[in-house]
Motif scaffolding. Structure first.
Motif, PDB file in Angstrom:
ATOM      1  N   PRO A 133      32.311  41.403  40.719  1.00 13.94           N
ATOM      2  CA  PRO A 133      34.081  41.787  39.525  1.00 13.94           C
ATOM      3  C   PRO A 133      34.147  43.163  38.833  1.00 13.94           C
ATOM      4  N   PHE A 134      35.456  43.622  38.679  1.00  9.66           N
ATOM      5  CA  PHE A 134      35.559  44.834  37.564  1.00  9.66           C
ATOM      6  C   PHE A 134      37.127  44.106  36.878  1.00  9.66           C
ATOM      7  N   SER A 135      36.959  44.935  35.411  1.00 16.83           N
ATOM      8  CA  SER A 135      37.542  44.008  34.763  1.00 16.83           C
ATOM      9  C   SER A 135      37.660  45.365  33.751  1.00 16.83           C
ATOM     10  N   VAL A 136      38.552  45.137  32.845  1.00 14.44           N
ATOM     11  CA  VAL A 136      38.702  46.541  31.653  1.00 14.44           C
ATOM     12  C   VAL A 136      38.687  45.426  30.462  1.00 14.44           C
ATOM     13  N   LYS A 137      38.920  44.372  30.012  1.00 19.50           N
ATOM     14  CA  LYS A 137      38.353  43.816  29.076  1.00 19.50           C
ATOM     15  C   LYS A 137      37.122  43.144  29.018  1.00 19.50           C
ATOM     16  N   SER A 138      37.249  43.585  27.666  1.00 19.04           N
ATOM     17  CA  SER A 138      35.655  43.564  27.487  1.00 19.04           C
ATOM     18  C   SER A 138      35.049  41.651  27.005  1.00 19.04           C
ATOM     19  N   ALA A 139      36.185  41.080  26.788  1.00 22.47           N
ATOM     20  CA  ALA A 139      35.279  39.487  26.414  1.00 22.47           C
ATOM     21  C   ALA A 139      35.139  39.201  28.566  1.00 22.47           C
TER      22      ALA A 139
END
Length: 340
Positions: A277-283
């Motif tokens: 997965p990829f996300s830019v959100k810390s949570a």
């Protein structure tokens, strides 16, 4: 750019399960994707990779065509300089379609951009050498596109094998392969692929290909593990939905008190594939990692998710290219599935 010392404590990487590949190398059971430079700023992507390392991610999936390896190389330099040794990281990349005849040059460029001495894993991104030149619309006909040729692919694969022999990469693998192509490769390869990366999520489970890979000692890596809610408009059709919107996924998420995306990642890991997965959100980055360490799905829930497969491919851009190639009718495999 963020520093390696995040405010929230990271997850002990030792708590993250690993897979043992057919050549004895170990790979974390979840990775952090880096495909996002088309939707997020350079700073967002940099911070996301740095945050992932601080959270406990050790596997990072890269590719030259993502256009951000120089940027991510600066991040890796910061991560390693911040106290995480190189040998604790698992980093892969991929040779793009326009470099099939110069795999060594492509690999060396990636190593320079990522500021590394070696790669843990290097993949052939697509089995075709077809590509659109920069600035060309994705729905345009490529005059240089050609049908799949096993002979041409084996020429590329022999170069991949040389990378292992030279020590530039520890393992090699494929991406977006089909069973007929993999059968040919396994028959002729001196060094067999240890992984195959492919689109894989609850609405596109590819059970036949998945089973074939496992039976032949090839580890599946699944991209788009939660579907692809931010995929390009060209890839969307009226009946497409994201996996996180599926009622079965939502109901399980309510029971666990987590986001539906976490359920998709749990399913992937328990099934045996490696999600990236990829996300830019810390949570979200932290919850993705926590998904593999706590609250496993029940057998009934795994069966319920297996039943929602819609055979719905979400990433269709490359398929569009194949269909607009000269002689595209020859791009289909013997089993009737799209080649690649």
């Amino acid at each position: 750019m963020s520093t390696i010392n995040a405010e929230q404590p990271g997850i002990d990487p030792c708590a993250i399960p690993c897979k043992v590949l057919s050549n004895g190398q170990k790979i974390p059971a979840i990775g952090m994707g880096t495909f996002g430079s088309d939707r997020f700023s350079a700073e967002q992507v940099s911070n996301a990779v740095l945050e992932a390392a601080a959270a406990g991610f050790r596997f990072f999936d890269c590719a030259s065509v993502y256009g951000n390896e120089k940027l991510i190389g600066e991040v890796f330099k910061k991560i390693i300089g911040g106290g995480i040794p190189r040998q604790a990281l698992y980093i892969d990349s991929k040779v793009w379609n326009d470099r099939h005849q110069d795999v060594l040059g492509s690999c060396r460029q990636t190593l320079e951009d990522l500021q590394l001495d070696y790669l843990d894993l290097y993949l052939v991104h697509w089995p075709f050498s077809n590509y659109h030149p920069p600035g060309c619309s994705v729905d345009s006909r490529s005059p240089d596109a050609r049908p799949y040729s096993h002979e041409r692919f084996m020429s590329t694969w022999r170069q991949m094998e040389q990378l292992v022999k030279s020590g530039l990469v520890k393992s090699i693998g494929t991406s977006n392969m089909t069973i007929p192509k993999m059968e040919l490769l396994l028959a002729d390869a001196e060094i067999a692929p240890v992984v195959n990366e492919m689109e894989c999520h609850p609405h596109f489970q590819q059970p036949e290909l998945y089973r074939y890979l496992v039976e032949n000692g090839i580890q599946p890596i699944g991209f788009c593990p939660i579907g692809s809610p931010t995929r390009p408009d060209r890839d969307k059709t009226a009946d497409d939905t994201c996996d996180i919107e599926d009622p079965v996924i939502v109901d399980i998420a309510r029971r666990l008190g987590v986001h539906p995306a976490v359920v998709c990642i749990k399913w992937a890991v328990q099934r045996g594939q490696i999600p990236i997965p990829f996300s830019v959100k810390s949570a979200e980055i932290r919850s993705n990692l926590l998904a593999v360490t706590r609250d496993p799905l029940t057998d009934d829930e795994m069966r319920a998710i297996a039943a929602i497969d819609r055979h719905c491919r979400l990433i269709k851009g490359q398929v569009f290219l194949w269909e607009h190639a000269a002689g595209w009718e020859d791009l289909w495999d013997l089993d009737g599935s799209i080649a690649g």
